[in-house]
Design a protein around this motif. Structure first.
Motif, mmCIF file in Angstrom:
data_model
loop_
_atom_site.group_PDB
_atom_site.id
_atom_site.type_symbol
_atom_site.label_atom_id
_atom_site.label_comp_id
_atom_site.label_asym_id
_atom_site.label_seq_id
_atom_site.Cartn_x
_atom_site.Cartn_y
_atom_site.Cartn_z
ATOM 1 N N MET A 188 37.215 53.186 12.668
ATOM 2 C CA MET A 188 38.520 52.341 12.924
ATOM 3 C C MET A 188 39.561 52.549 11.666
ATOM 4 N N ILE A 189 40.834 52.332 12.174
ATOM 5 C CA ILE A 189 41.751 52.602 11.078
ATOM 6 C C ILE A 189 42.571 51.377 10.889
ATOM 7 N N ASP A 190 43.022 51.166 9.575
ATOM 8 C CA ASP A 190 43.818 49.895 9.506
ATOM 9 C C ASP A 190 45.258 50.125 9.474
ATOM 10 N N ILE A 191 45.772 49.143 10.687
ATOM 11 C CA ILE A 191 46.993 49.382 11.083
ATOM 12 C C ILE A 191 47.670 47.957 11.015
ATOM 13 N N SER A 192 48.930 47.912 10.445
ATOM 14 C CA SER A 192 49.616 46.663 10.321
ATOM 15 C C SER A 192 49.853 45.803 11.725
ATOM 16 N N GLU A 193 49.775 44.537 11.706
ATOM 17 C CA GLU A 193 50.061 44.228 13.135
ATOM 18 C C GLU A 193 51.465 44.272 13.444
ATOM 19 N N SER A 194 52.521 44.438 13.012
ATOM 20 C CA SER A 194 53.620 44.960 13.184
ATOM 21 C C SER A 194 53.638 46.281 14.068
ATOM 22 N N ALA A 198 52.374 60.858 25.289
ATOM 23 C CA ALA A 198 52.972 60.014 23.952
ATOM 24 C C ALA A 198 52.190 58.516 24.418
ATOM 25 N N VAL A 199 52.290 57.992 25.616
ATOM 26 C CA VAL A 199 51.745 56.727 25.964
ATOM 27 C C VAL A 199 50.242 56.844 25.677
ATOM 28 N N LEU A 200 49.501 57.670 26.143
ATOM 29 C CA LEU A 200 48.212 57.830 25.792
ATOM 30 C C LEU A 200 47.781 58.120 24.228
ATOM 31 N N ILE A 201 48.522 58.705 23.527
ATOM 32 C CA ILE A 201 48.402 58.747 22.270
ATOM 33 C C ILE A 201 48.580 57.308 21.794
ATOM 34 N N ALA A 202 49.652 56.361 22.178
ATOM 35 C CA ALA A 202 49.820 55.177 21.487
ATOM 36 C C ALA A 202 48.505 54.315 21.834
ATOM 37 N N ALA A 203 48.094 54.521 23.164
ATOM 38 C CA ALA A 203 47.029 53.573 23.604
ATOM 39 C C ALA A 203 45.874 54.066 22.605
ATOM 40 N N ILE A 204 45.471 55.128 22.305
ATOM 41 C CA ILE A 204 44.450 55.760 21.491
ATOM 42 C C ILE A 204 44.529 55.052 20.087
ATOM 43 N N VAL A 205 45.843 55.032 19.494
ATOM 44 C CA VAL A 205 45.928 54.448 18.168
ATOM 45 C C VAL A 205 45.954 53.057 18.386
ATOM 46 N N LEU A 206 46.235 52.474 19.410
ATOM 47 C CA LEU A 206 45.925 51.132 19.344
ATOM 48 C C LEU A 206 44.537 50.818 19.537
ATOM 49 N N ALA A 207 43.818 51.286 20.146
ATOM 50 C CA ALA A 207 42.288 51.273 20.408
ATOM 51 C C ALA A 207 41.644 51.356 18.858
ATOM 52 N N LEU A 208 42.169 52.499 18.081
ATOM 53 C CA LEU A 208 41.768 52.467 16.754
ATOM 54 C C LEU A 208 42.034 51.479 15.855
ATOM 55 N N GLY A 209 43.281 51.226 15.806
ATOM 56 C CA GLY A 209 43.659 49.965 15.068
ATOM 57 C C GLY A 209 43.294 48.741 15.578
ATOM 58 N N PHE A 210 42.593 48.473 16.767
ATOM 59 C CA PHE A 210 42.092 47.164 17.042
ATOM 60 C C PHE A 210 40.861 46.612 16.094
ATOM 61 N N ASP A 211 40.985 45.377 15.884
ATOM 62 C CA ASP A 211 39.819 44.905 15.044
ATOM 63 C C ASP A 211 38.639 44.829 16.009
ATOM 64 N N HIS A 212 37.717 45.635 15.785
ATOM 65 C CA HIS A 212 36.611 45.524 16.765
ATOM 66 C C HIS A 212 35.336 44.492 16.281
ATOM 67 N N ASP A 213 35.820 43.697 15.013
ATOM 68 C CA ASP A 213 35.052 42.815 14.435
ATOM 69 C C ASP A 213 35.418 41.451 15.256
ATOM 70 N N GLN A 214 36.528 41.461 15.987
ATOM 71 C CA GLN A 214 37.108 40.107 16.533
ATOM 72 C C GLN A 214 37.593 40.486 17.974
ATOM 73 N N PRO A 215 36.936 40.945 18.854
ATOM 74 C CA PRO A 215 37.325 41.472 19.863
ATOM 75 C C PRO A 215 37.754 40.289 20.974
ATOM 76 N N SER A 216 37.317 39.213 20.492
ATOM 77 C CA SER A 216 37.648 37.875 21.510
ATOM 78 C C SER A 216 39.270 37.260 21.136
ATOM 79 N N THR A 217 39.618 37.798 19.948
ATOM 80 C CA THR A 217 40.986 37.450 19.596
ATOM 81 C C THR A 217 42.050 38.261 20.005
ATOM 82 N N MET A 218 43.067 37.539 20.619
ATOM 83 C CA MET A 218 44.159 38.406 21.126
ATOM 84 C C MET A 218 44.939 38.953 19.641
ATOM 85 N N GLN A 219 45.161 40.324 20.050
ATOM 86 C CA GLN A 219 45.874 41.101 18.834
ATOM 87 C C GLN A 219 46.995 41.772 19.275
ATOM 88 N N ALA A 220 47.713 42.351 18.317
ATOM 89 C CA ALA A 220 49.299 43.146 18.674
ATOM 90 C C ALA A 220 49.965 42.215 19.575
#
Length: 542
Positions: A1-7, A54-76
């Motif tokens: 996973m990659i570190d992406i800012s919340e914004s 482009a939408v697929l790439i954005a979805a994949i990046v979103l998934a990579l930046g998602f905090d998988h240690d807290q999947p129950s928390t609403m993110q982005a």
């Protein structure tokens, strides 16, 4: 996973919803001179591939930046006031339940656009087709991303118009009637659903799905919950589709163009089951518990009914339509999803969410394959596709010329790669262990073995037994289809059948790979959904 800012995460999720809409508007504009290519039609089809890519790439990046240690928390999350008088907000966010559906939607839409670029469907302007495809993608992604009941309803309805025109404009025989049936059924269900959503919002004082889920029904009386679950459940059940509200589905699939069937089965049906999990389970748990046994009963009837309908279509001499057969199989498969949800247990709901993704991958692949088969043979009639060489030889004494004799598909001999892929998709659909179709159905049955407190275990044991019998019927009809379409002696006069083409290989490979990966590594998906499901069932999301 990659570190992406919340914004950046907020921008990516907003782009998933808005990007396809902007792309749809651009598709209707004249192409710039330097981008026309060989023709304006080619330019707009290429535009569809570019935007969905482009939408697929954005979805994949979103998934990579998602905090998988807290999947129950609403993110982005984005939360902006939209209609203050009604307290309706533009509230977006994603967690472990919605993230896989966002990625699945982006993937299937991109593969559909890629398929359309190389094999445009016959019909009106390609501009309109691409624009409708992008509006459909935007509405589906919005349904999985929004966290406001009114916005969810708007997204839920947004997909109806583009799908209606895709079926009516680019579909096959009976497309007008099928398109009207699709719209009328879903609109009627949606009107009833809107009343239930309004009831919840007015009684609870908010339409915010996160606040409602956290409240866990405490601000709603049991009678209000029961009325709301009945009203909302009917609308969601039509879209799922649940027996006996399913009759629009076979006609819509039979008439729809290939990519229309892929998206209808792959993602649109998931909007209904997602609504059960995201809205009804956490917001009105007491009302849902009242109807859970009835939902489970309808679910297992759907499993048996869908399987028996498929067996009847697969029978020799029934003139069964292969697209129609796969549509009826969806009624059965979605029955397992509803059964898992009805158990109100983490095991059952996780199984339902897993089965949702597996069905999208496998059935999307099946409709792609059936579309390719129709392109090559000109038919999806099972009796024609399974005609044996003996039928051909016995007709040589007639007046028909050898090159005009009807020829069965016999895919293993005439197009072995296509036949192998069809057999792979069939065994994945029947739930072979090691492939994606297995885990969702197994977990749904395990959930029924030990349902939530307050539900009758003897009743759910009966439902589990009926569902398990349905898996045998599923295996029966899918193996019959493989035998009739893929096997058979190859007549000498059989014309050559093109095997898998390059663009088909590109469009189908991701679905094959993900079907295998999900089957061998189910923990990757369940690890995302389970914490979110646990929290939904015990007090909502944070």
């Amino acid at each position: 996973m990659i570190d992406i800012s919340e914004s950046v995460m907020q921008f990516l999720l907003a782009f998933l919803v808005v990007g396809p809409l902007l792309g749809a508007v651009a598709a209707l504009l004249p192409a710039p001179p330097g981008l026309k290519g060989k023709s304006p039609d080619q330019a707009v089809l290429r535009h569809g591939v570019t935007v969905t890519g482009a939408v697929l790439i954005a979805a994949i990046v979103l998934a990579l930046g998602f905090d998988h240690d807290q999947p129950s928390t609403m993110q982005a999350t984005t939360d902006i006031s939209w209609i203050p008088a009604l307290d309706v907000r533009i509230h977006l966010g994603t967690d472990g339940i919605s993230l896989p559906l966002l990625v699945l939607t982006a993937l299937l839409t991109f593969l559909s656009a890629l398929h359309t670029y190389f094999k445009p469907p016959a019909g009106p302007s390609p501009k309109a087709f691409v624009a409708l495809l992008l509006v459909l993608e935007s509405g589906t992604l919005a349904a999985f991303a929004v966290l406001d009941l009114i916005l969810f309803f708007l997204a839920f309805e947004m997909v109806l118009i583009p799908m209606y025109f895709l079926i009516a404009g680019w579909g096959g025989e009976g497309r007008a009637e099928a398109a009207w049936k699709f719209v009328l059924y879903t609109l009627l269900g949606s009107v009833i659903m809107l009343l239930g959503l309004l009831l919840i919002g007015i009684e609870a004082g908010t339409f915010d799905m996160v606040a409602l889920a956290t409240d866990n029904g405490r601000s709603l009386t049991v009678s209000v919950q029961i009325i709301a679950v009945l009203a909302i459940g009917i609308g969601l059940a039509v879209k799922t589709p649940m027996w006996p509200l399913h009759s629009w589905l076979p006609d819509a699939h039979t008439a729809a163009p290939t990519v229309g069937s892929v998206l209808l089965a792959g993602v649109l049906l998931k909007m209904g089951t997602y609504g059960f999990v995201r809205i009804l389970l956490p917001v009105a748990p007491d009302g849902f518990r009242t109807f859970a046994p009835y939902l489970a009963a309808f679910a297992v009837v759907g499993i048996i009914y869908g399987s028996l309908a498929c067996l009847a279509l697969a029978k020799e001499g029934a003139k069964g339509d292969l697209k129609r057969l796969i549509a009826y199989s969806s009624v059965g498969h979605m029955g397992f999803v509803l059964l898992g949800i009805a158990t109100m247990t983490p095991t059952g709901v996780n199984g339902a969410l897993f089965a949702n993704i597996a069905h999208g991958l496998i059935t999307g692949l099946l409709f792609f394959l059936v579309g390719a088969l129709k392109d090559r043979t000109g038919t999806v009639d099972l009796d024609t596709l399974s005609r044996l060489s003996s039928d051909l030889r016995s007709s040589t004494s007639g007046s028909a010329a050898p090159d005009r004799l009807p020829v069965g598909a016999a895919l293993y001999g005439r197009a072995p790669r296509l036949g192998g892929l069809l057999a792979f998709a069939a065994v994945a659909s029947l739930g072979l262990p090691g492939l994606a179709g297995f885990w969702g159905e197994m977990l749904a049955l395990f959930g029924a073995f030990d349902p939530a407190a307050g539900l009758s275990r003897p009743a759910f044991l009966v439902f589990m037994s009926i569902g398990a019998f349905g898996t045998l019927l599923t295996a029966a009809y899918l193996l019959v289809v493989v035998r009739r379409v893929c096997m058979g002696a190859l007549p000498e006069q059989a014309p050559a059948l093109p095997d898998v083409r390059g663009y088909e290989f590109a469009a189908w490979t991701p679905l094959v790979v993900l079907t295998v990966a999900a089957g061998l590594w189910p923990g990757a998906l369940i690890g995302l959904t389970d914490p979110a499901v646990q929290q939904l069932l015990t007090g909502g999301t944070r």
